[in-house]
Design a protein around this motif. Structure first.
Motif, PDB file in Angstrom:
ATOM      1  N   SER A 193       0.767  -0.944   0.137  1.00 61.08           N
ATOM      2  CA  SER A 193      -0.196   0.371  -0.279  1.00 61.08           C
ATOM      3  C   SER A 193       1.198   1.270   0.350  1.00 61.08           C
ATOM      4  O   SER A 193       2.268   1.499   0.445  1.00 61.08           O
ATOM      5  N   VAL A 194       0.276   2.700   0.077  1.00 61.17           N
ATOM      6  CA  VAL A 194       1.123   3.731  -0.335  1.00 61.17           C
ATOM      7  C   VAL A 194      -0.239   5.021   1.071  1.00 61.17           C
ATOM      8  O   VAL A 194      -1.398   5.143   0.236  1.00 61.17           O
ATOM      9  N   ARG A 195       0.929   5.537   1.555  1.00 62.18           N
ATOM     10  CA  ARG A 195       0.188   6.773   2.367  1.00 62.18           C
ATOM     11  C   ARG A 195       0.309   7.650   1.686  1.00 62.18           C
ATOM     12  O   ARG A 195       1.557   8.184   1.312  1.00 62.18           O
ATOM     13  N   TRP A 196      -0.434   8.161   1.065  1.00 63.61           N
ATOM     14  CA  TRP A 196      -0.155   9.661   0.302  1.00 63.61           C
ATOM     15  C   TRP A 196      -0.215  11.253   1.715  1.00 63.61           C
ATOM     16  O   TRP A 196      -1.172  11.152   2.287  1.00 63.61           O
ATOM     17  N   SER A 197       0.826  12.247   1.629  1.00 63.24           N
ATOM     18  CA  SER A 197       1.228  13.119   2.552  1.00 63.24           C
ATOM     19  C   SER A 197       0.622  13.945   1.511  1.00 63.24           C
ATOM     20  O   SER A 197       1.774  14.352   1.094  1.00 63.24           O
ATOM     21  N   PHE A 198      -0.547  15.000   1.971  1.00 65.53           N
ATOM     22  CA  PHE A 198      -0.635  16.299   0.730  1.00 65.53           C
ATOM     23  C   PHE A 198      -0.184  17.964   0.673  1.00 65.53           C
ATOM     24  O   PHE A 198       0.376  18.432  -0.169  1.00 65.53           O
ATOM     25  N   GLY A 199       0.423  17.577   1.956  1.00 63.69           N
ATOM     26  CA  GLY A 199       0.925  18.719   2.318  1.00 63.69           C
ATOM     27  C   GLY A 199       0.131  19.796   2.688  1.00 63.69           C
ATOM     28  O   GLY A 199       0.647  20.944   3.012  1.00 63.69           O
ATOM     29  N   VAL A 248       5.245   3.534   1.247  1.00 63.81           N
ATOM     30  CA  VAL A 248       5.362   2.736   0.674  1.00 63.81           C
ATOM     31  C   VAL A 248       5.162   1.656   2.362  1.00 63.81           C
ATOM     32  O   VAL A 248       6.313   1.658   2.566  1.00 63.81           O
ATOM     33  N   THR A 249       4.517   1.024   2.255  1.00 63.20           N
ATOM     34  CA  THR A 249       4.219   0.173   2.921  1.00 63.20           C
ATOM     35  C   THR A 249       4.728  -1.394   2.705  1.00 63.20           C
ATOM     36  O   THR A 249       3.875  -2.157   1.530  1.00 63.20           O
ATOM     37  N   TRP A 250       5.900  -1.799   2.881  1.00 62.48           N
ATOM     38  CA  TRP A 250       6.203  -3.402   2.544  1.00 62.48           C
ATOM     39  C   TRP A 250       5.776  -5.177   3.090  1.00 62.48           C
ATOM     40  O   TRP A 250       6.194  -4.291   4.661  1.00 62.48           O
ATOM     41  N   SER A 251       5.145  -6.015   3.684  1.00 62.74           N
ATOM     42  CA  SER A 251       4.984  -7.159   4.124  1.00 62.74           C
ATOM     43  C   SER A 251       6.392  -7.497   3.598  1.00 62.74           C
ATOM     44  O   SER A 251       6.472  -8.016   3.173  1.00 62.74           O
ATOM     45  N   VAL A 252       6.909  -8.162   4.856  1.00 61.74           N
ATOM     46  CA  VAL A 252       7.798  -9.469   4.676  1.00 61.74           C
ATOM     47  C   VAL A 252       8.270 -10.704   5.314  1.00 61.74           C
ATOM     48  O   VAL A 252       7.098 -10.703   6.425  1.00 61.74           O
ATOM     49  N   ALA A 253       8.116 -12.027   4.773  1.00 64.53           N
ATOM     50  CA  ALA A 253       7.636 -13.007   5.300  1.00 64.53           C
ATOM     51  C   ALA A 253       9.772 -13.681   4.421  1.00 64.53           C
ATOM     52  O   ALA A 253       9.854 -13.229   4.011  1.00 64.53           O
ATOM     53  N   TRP A 254       9.312 -14.610   5.319  1.00 63.79           N
ATOM     54  CA  TRP A 254      10.785 -15.276   5.246  1.00 63.79           C
ATOM     55  C   TRP A 254      10.245 -17.288   4.911  1.00 63.79           C
ATOM     56  O   TRP A 254       9.242 -17.481   5.778  1.00 63.79           O
ATOM     57  N   SER A 255      11.181 -18.272   4.318  1.00 57.95           N
ATOM     58  CA  SER A 255      11.556 -18.676   4.310  1.00 57.95           C
ATOM     59  C   SER A 255      12.194 -19.779   4.570  1.00 57.95           C
ATOM     60  O   SER A 255      13.343 -19.091   4.491  1.00 57.95           O
TER      61      SER A 255
END
Length: 287
Positions: A193-199, A248-255
């Motif tokens: 996802s993306v969080r937008w801040s407009f100022g 941008v939020t990144w989900s992180v998985a490990w294997s």
């Protein structure tokens, strides 16, 4: 009776201390969410963590990278540990590529000895969760490249919908690995996802996915699926611009061998300046 090759391996193992080389961390924990500095080089590859041969076994407290733990599996008295060896033999049928040949290695009273090497699917004493965190710290995530229509590099008029999206070149999965002998763990980051801040003092907007690019032929005044309409000029703002920010939020998985799961997410951020102007109406007169 040990072979000459195994005796040589034993001598090297008994005089070599364990070394784990870890590259500089690109992500730092912050209340459970790591953040990646946008000044990083997005083309820098993820580092791979490697480990040398286990050496000094340590005391009764032991360690997770080859030290004796004081239990029966690693020597009982703390002077034994599992060490990787070059047996010259291929993996047993149905085994590999993960895993390796290990020998229970001991020393005491100035002497050292090894048991017959055995094949282990996983290096003994490896903390998979800790190795996963190491892999996460090696992730190199690109800063989001902000795209807008109208182009933010030009002056934007009030009440004209601004389309927002992240360039596809900076959107996509990224992976990094961490390894010790016989075990490799991979961390994979996926933007969500993306969080937008407009100022301009309005509420932030969070959009799933990178946003939809504006394409020629689309009505210029049509609202974006993920966008913003400025309702006032930026003339009174610092530098006469509003600061548009994308996070941008990144989900992180490990294997890894026999395991896997989710890790704390990461974020990346970028900012660009947007100059917003009032449209000027031209009023004509007739005589």
């Amino acid at each position: 009776m040990l072979s000459h090759r195994l005796r040589g391996s034993l001598l090297a193992l008994l005089t070599t201390t364990a070394v784990v080389a870890v590259g500089s961390s690109a992500a730092q924990a912050d209340d459970g969410i790591g953040h990646v500095d946008c000044s990083q080089n997005p083309s820098m590859p993820g580092c791979e963590v490697t480990a040398g041969n286990p050496g000094d076994p340590g005391g009764a407290s032991g360690g997770s990278n080859g030290g004796g733990s004081g239990d029966g599996s690693t020597g009982g008295n703390g002077n034994c540990y599992w060490a990787p060896v070059d047996s010259g033999l291929p993996p047993p049928a149905g085994k590999g590529p993960e895993g390796g040949w290990y020998a229970r290695t001991c020393r005491g009273n100035g002497l050292g000895w090894q048991d017959t090497p055995v094949w282990l699917d996983q290096a003994p004493g490896v903390d998979l969760a800790a190795l996963a965190q190491t892999a996460r710290s090696q992730l190199r995530l690109p800063a989001p490249r902000i795209r807008t229509n109208p182009d933010a590099a030009r002056m934007v008029l009030v009440r004209v919908p601004v389309w927002l999206w992240v360039d596809p070149a900076t959107w996509g999965t990224r992976s990094a690995t961490a390894a010790v002998p016989g075990v490799t763990v991979t961390a994979t980051a996926t933007p969500t996802s993306v969080r937008w801040s407009f100022g301009d003092g309005t509420t932030d907007l969070t959009c799933a996915g990178p946003g939809k690019p504006w394409t020629p032929g689309t009505e210029p005044r049509a609202a974006s699926p993920c966008g913003h309409t400025y309702t006032r000029s930026s003339a009174a703002a610092p530098g006469q611009v509003f600061r548009l920010r994308a996070t941008v939020t990144w989900s992180v998985a490990w294997s890894g061998p026999g395991g896997g799961g989710m890790l704390a997410p990461l974020t990346t951020t970028a900012t660009t300046a947007v100059r917003i102007a009032q449209s000027q109406a031209i009023v004509g007169s007739t005589r």
